[in-house]
Design a protein around this motif. Structure first.
Motif, mmCIF file in Angstrom:
data_model
loop_
_atom_site.group_PDB
_atom_site.id
_atom_site.type_symbol
_atom_site.label_atom_id
_atom_site.label_comp_id
_atom_site.label_asym_id
_atom_site.label_seq_id
_atom_site.Cartn_x
_atom_site.Cartn_y
_atom_site.Cartn_z
ATOM 1 N N VAL A 200 12.781 6.812 -0.910
ATOM 2 C CA VAL A 200 11.666 5.954 -1.260
ATOM 3 C C VAL A 200 11.695 4.570 -0.368
ATOM 4 C CG1 VAL A 200 10.534 4.425 -3.053
ATOM 5 C CG2 VAL A 200 11.289 6.605 -3.729
ATOM 6 N N ILE A 201 12.783 3.964 -0.448
ATOM 7 C CA ILE A 201 12.864 2.840 0.693
ATOM 8 C C ILE A 201 12.388 3.151 1.977
ATOM 9 C CG2 ILE A 201 14.822 1.183 1.676
ATOM 10 C CD1 ILE A 201 16.002 1.070 -0.795
ATOM 11 N N ARG A 202 12.973 4.135 2.475
ATOM 12 C CA ARG A 202 12.193 4.906 3.747
ATOM 13 C C ARG A 202 11.166 4.979 4.009
ATOM 14 N NH1 ARG A 202 13.689 3.725 8.807
ATOM 15 N NH2 ARG A 202 13.273 5.638 10.252
ATOM 16 N N GLY A 203 10.514 5.638 2.943
ATOM 17 C CA GLY A 203 8.998 5.907 2.944
ATOM 18 C C GLY A 203 8.371 4.668 2.804
ATOM 19 N N LEU A 204 8.698 3.714 2.140
ATOM 20 C CA LEU A 204 8.145 2.002 1.966
ATOM 21 C C LEU A 204 8.087 1.529 3.539
ATOM 22 C CD1 LEU A 204 9.416 0.915 -1.251
ATOM 23 C CD2 LEU A 204 7.270 1.422 -0.785
ATOM 24 N N SER A 205 9.294 1.670 4.210
ATOM 25 C CA SER A 205 9.384 0.903 5.354
ATOM 26 C C SER A 205 8.581 1.613 6.443
ATOM 27 C CB SER A 205 10.826 1.052 5.773
ATOM 28 O OG SER A 205 11.315 2.402 6.175
ATOM 29 N N LEU A 206 8.102 2.868 6.475
ATOM 30 C CA LEU A 206 7.337 3.726 7.234
ATOM 31 C C LEU A 206 5.873 3.669 6.846
ATOM 32 C CD1 LEU A 206 9.843 6.407 8.206
ATOM 33 C CD2 LEU A 206 9.365 4.532 9.602
ATOM 34 N N ASN A 207 5.479 2.807 5.910
ATOM 35 C CA ASN A 207 4.253 2.937 5.156
ATOM 36 C C ASN A 207 3.840 4.559 4.908
ATOM 37 O OD1 ASN A 207 3.950 0.221 5.349
ATOM 38 N ND2 ASN A 207 3.181 0.303 7.669
ATOM 39 N N GLU A 208 4.907 5.212 4.441
ATOM 40 C CA GLU A 208 4.454 6.734 3.854
ATOM 41 C C GLU A 208 4.139 6.613 2.398
ATOM 42 O OE1 GLU A 208 7.550 9.136 7.006
ATOM 43 O OE2 GLU A 208 7.718 9.111 5.105
ATOM 44 N N ILE A 209 4.526 5.716 1.691
ATOM 45 C CA ILE A 209 4.193 5.419 0.266
ATOM 46 C C ILE A 209 3.673 4.064 0.048
ATOM 47 C CG2 ILE A 209 5.404 5.339 -1.900
ATOM 48 C CD1 ILE A 209 7.949 6.832 -0.884
ATOM 49 N N GLU A 210 2.472 4.277 -0.628
ATOM 50 C CA GLU A 210 2.008 2.974 -1.210
ATOM 51 C C GLU A 210 1.995 2.808 -2.553
ATOM 52 O OE1 GLU A 210 0.646 1.070 1.090
ATOM 53 O OE2 GLU A 210 0.574 2.394 2.878
ATOM 54 N N TYR A 211 1.317 1.727 -2.931
ATOM 55 C CA TYR A 211 1.271 1.493 -4.447
ATOM 56 C C TYR A 211 0.830 2.569 -5.209
ATOM 57 C CZ TYR A 211 3.345 -2.923 -2.728
ATOM 58 O OH TYR A 211 3.900 -3.960 -2.391
ATOM 59 N N ARG A 212 -0.487 3.041 -4.862
ATOM 60 C CA ARG A 212 -1.130 4.032 -5.423
ATOM 61 C C ARG A 212 -0.411 5.227 -5.725
ATOM 62 N NH1 ARG A 212 -3.630 3.249 -0.329
ATOM 63 N NH2 ARG A 212 -3.709 5.219 0.908
ATOM 64 N N ASP A 213 0.504 5.548 -4.659
ATOM 65 C CA ASP A 213 1.269 6.643 -4.854
ATOM 66 C C ASP A 213 2.324 6.569 -5.978
ATOM 67 O OD1 ASP A 213 0.205 7.695 -2.665
ATOM 68 O OD2 ASP A 213 0.946 6.641 -1.173
ATOM 69 N N VAL A 214 2.629 5.614 -6.678
ATOM 70 C CA VAL A 214 3.836 5.585 -7.638
ATOM 71 C C VAL A 214 3.805 6.655 -8.772
ATOM 72 C CG1 VAL A 214 4.617 4.217 -9.318
ATOM 73 C CG2 VAL A 214 4.037 3.195 -7.281
ATOM 74 N N PRO A 215 2.555 6.992 -9.157
ATOM 75 C CA PRO A 215 2.555 8.202 -10.317
ATOM 76 C C PRO A 215 2.889 9.513 -9.393
ATOM 77 C CG PRO A 215 0.410 6.770 -10.397
ATOM 78 C CD PRO A 215 1.433 6.418 -9.290
ATOM 79 N N ILE B 1 14.571 5.428 -11.921
ATOM 80 C CA ILE B 1 15.133 4.190 -11.773
ATOM 81 C C ILE B 1 14.885 4.143 -10.265
ATOM 82 C CG2 ILE B 1 16.859 2.458 -12.098
ATOM 83 C CD1 ILE B 1 17.350 3.503 -14.687
ATOM 84 N N GLY B 2 15.631 4.943 -9.433
ATOM 85 C CA GLY B 2 15.770 4.959 -8.215
ATOM 86 C C GLY B 2 14.536 4.839 -7.367
ATOM 87 N N CYS B 3 13.456 5.488 -7.893
ATOM 88 C CA CYS B 3 12.263 5.484 -7.185
ATOM 89 C C CYS B 3 11.489 4.408 -7.623
ATOM 90 C CB CYS B 3 11.603 6.883 -7.422
ATOM 91 S SG CYS B 3 10.800 7.001 -9.060
ATOM 92 N N LEU B 4 11.762 3.724 -8.901
ATOM 93 C CA LEU B 4 10.758 2.604 -9.463
ATOM 94 C C LEU B 4 11.334 1.431 -8.931
ATOM 95 C CD1 LEU B 4 9.751 3.522 -13.077
ATOM 96 C CD2 LEU B 4 8.174 3.431 -10.947
ATOM 97 N N LEU B 5 12.285 1.075 -8.991
ATOM 98 C CA LEU B 5 13.069 -0.389 -8.448
ATOM 99 C C LEU B 5 12.606 -0.837 -7.186
ATOM 100 C CD1 LEU B 5 16.438 -0.727 -10.075
ATOM 101 C CD2 LEU B 5 14.318 -1.657 -10.776
ATOM 102 N N PRO B 6 12.721 0.301 -5.970
ATOM 103 C CA PRO B 6 12.375 -0.281 -4.844
ATOM 104 C C PRO B 6 10.763 -0.585 -4.446
ATOM 105 C CG PRO B 6 13.584 1.679 -4.455
ATOM 106 C CD PRO B 6 13.494 1.447 -5.990
ATOM 107 N N VAL B 7 10.060 0.207 -5.362
ATOM 108 C CA VAL B 7 8.647 -0.213 -5.089
ATOM 109 C C VAL B 7 8.227 -1.503 -6.120
ATOM 110 C CG1 VAL B 7 6.211 0.675 -6.059
ATOM 111 C CG2 VAL B 7 8.004 2.221 -5.212
ATOM 112 N N LEU B 8 8.815 -1.655 -7.003
ATOM 113 C CA LEU B 8 8.708 -2.909 -8.058
ATOM 114 C C LEU B 8 9.209 -4.003 -7.029
ATOM 115 C CD1 LEU B 8 7.940 -4.372 -10.427
ATOM 116 C CD2 LEU B 8 10.551 -3.973 -11.244
ATOM 117 N N ALA B 9 10.408 -3.813 -6.207
ATOM 118 C CA ALA B 9 10.989 -4.929 -5.589
ATOM 119 C C ALA B 9 9.817 -5.328 -4.580
ATOM 120 C CB ALA B 9 12.351 -4.460 -4.959
ATOM 121 N N LYS B 10 9.374 -4.418 -3.915
ATOM 122 C CA LYS B 10 8.225 -4.756 -2.645
ATOM 123 C C LYS B 10 7.103 -5.460 -3.327
ATOM 124 C CE LYS B 10 6.147 -2.735 1.516
ATOM 125 N NZ LYS B 10 5.963 -1.689 2.496
ATOM 126 N N ARG B 11 6.826 -4.810 -4.408
ATOM 127 C CA ARG B 11 5.502 -5.421 -4.939
ATOM 128 C C ARG B 11 5.874 -6.920 -5.424
ATOM 129 N NH1 ARG B 11 0.108 -4.026 -5.119
ATOM 130 N NH2 ARG B 11 -0.757 -4.759 -6.814
#
Length: 248
Positions: free
Chosen positions: A135-150, A203-213
């Motif tokens: 997930v962290i890699r996806g966030l850094s490459l803009n492959e994952i957005e907040y709307r993609d969390v579900p 938890i592993g996929c949620l915490l990085p997204v929450l941190a960036k948010r």
């Protein structure tokens, strides 16, 4: 030529993304009056990528980032970079000790349960780290957005169930044949293993997204925090499951 002018201050990662996206070979830097003040080249971007990668690796290993090469960093300075996180994680690990102590009576009745605590904690931590790094890699490459969390959570739950069931099946056979434990003990361990993997990946996929948010670096939420949280939750699930199945 593949060049672009920038009038606003862009962070290093954003500049690197622009180079990658548009295949630039250079990027002129201008001031507010569109006067040339410098040029960013591909060589600069390579240095930026190297620095960012090193920083992320240090954060994911619970080390305060350093801007000096390893061999040029003194012993005391290295100590100062590492000790804050080690102290924090040591204190946070006391929660797992408190959980074990609270189930001391159950463990005294069935001491064999203690032998499988490291395996459950390690497997959960590893599963959480795998999810977080992805997930962290996806966030850094803009492959994952907040709307993609579900979608991310749904995907990780399915992956976790497949991984957990596979690990539990293999472990169940190993427990009965090699360890020669009872069926109830094996069932307790294996059910907990499935739950631990599912919890860890969520938890592993949620915490990085929450941190960036919240404006933090997602890399900080990698293995150190995730492992500590997963360890505590895995123990709670383990003893609850064992108590329910074995009547402890």
């Amino acid at each position: 030529e593949n060049v672009i002018s920038i009038n606003t201050l862009m962070d290093q990662e954003e500049v690197a993304r622009q180079f990658k996206k548009y295949d630039f070979t250079a990027m002129p830097v201008v001031d507010n009056e569109n006067r040339l003040v410098g040029i960013i080249t591909v060589d600069d971007i390579v240095d930026i990528i190297e620095e960012e990668t090193t920083e992320d690796m240090e954060k994911m290993a619970a080390i305060v980032p350093s801007d000096k090469p390893y061999m040029k960093t003194g012993v005391f300075e290295t100590f100062k970079k590492r000790i804050p996180w080690l102290l924090l994680l040591m204190v946070s690990a006391t929660f797992t000790g408190a959980i074990i102590s609270s189930f001391e009576d159950a463990l005294s009745v069935c001491a064999v349960l203690v032998a499988y605590i490291p395996m459950l904690m390690d497997t959960g931590g590893n599963a959480g780290s795998q999810a977080s790094v992805t997930v962290i890699r996806g966030l850094s490459l803009n492959e994952i957005e907040y709307r993609d969390v579900p979608k991310v959570i749904f995907k990780e739950i399915r992956v976790a169930l497949m991984c957990g069931i596979t690990l539990s099946a293999a472990n169940f056979v190993k427990l009965l044949i090699l360890d020669r434990v009872g069926v109830l003990v094996a069932a307790s361990v294996c059910l907990t293993l499935v739950a631990a993997v599912v919890i860890a990946m969520i938890i592993g996929c949620l915490l990085p997204v929450l941190a960036k948010r919240l404006g933090f670096d997602p890399a900080v939420m990698a293995s150190p925090f995730i492992t500590t949280i997963v360890d505590a939750l895995s123990l709670l699930v383990y003893f609850r499951v064992a108590s329910a199945i074995m009547g402890l």
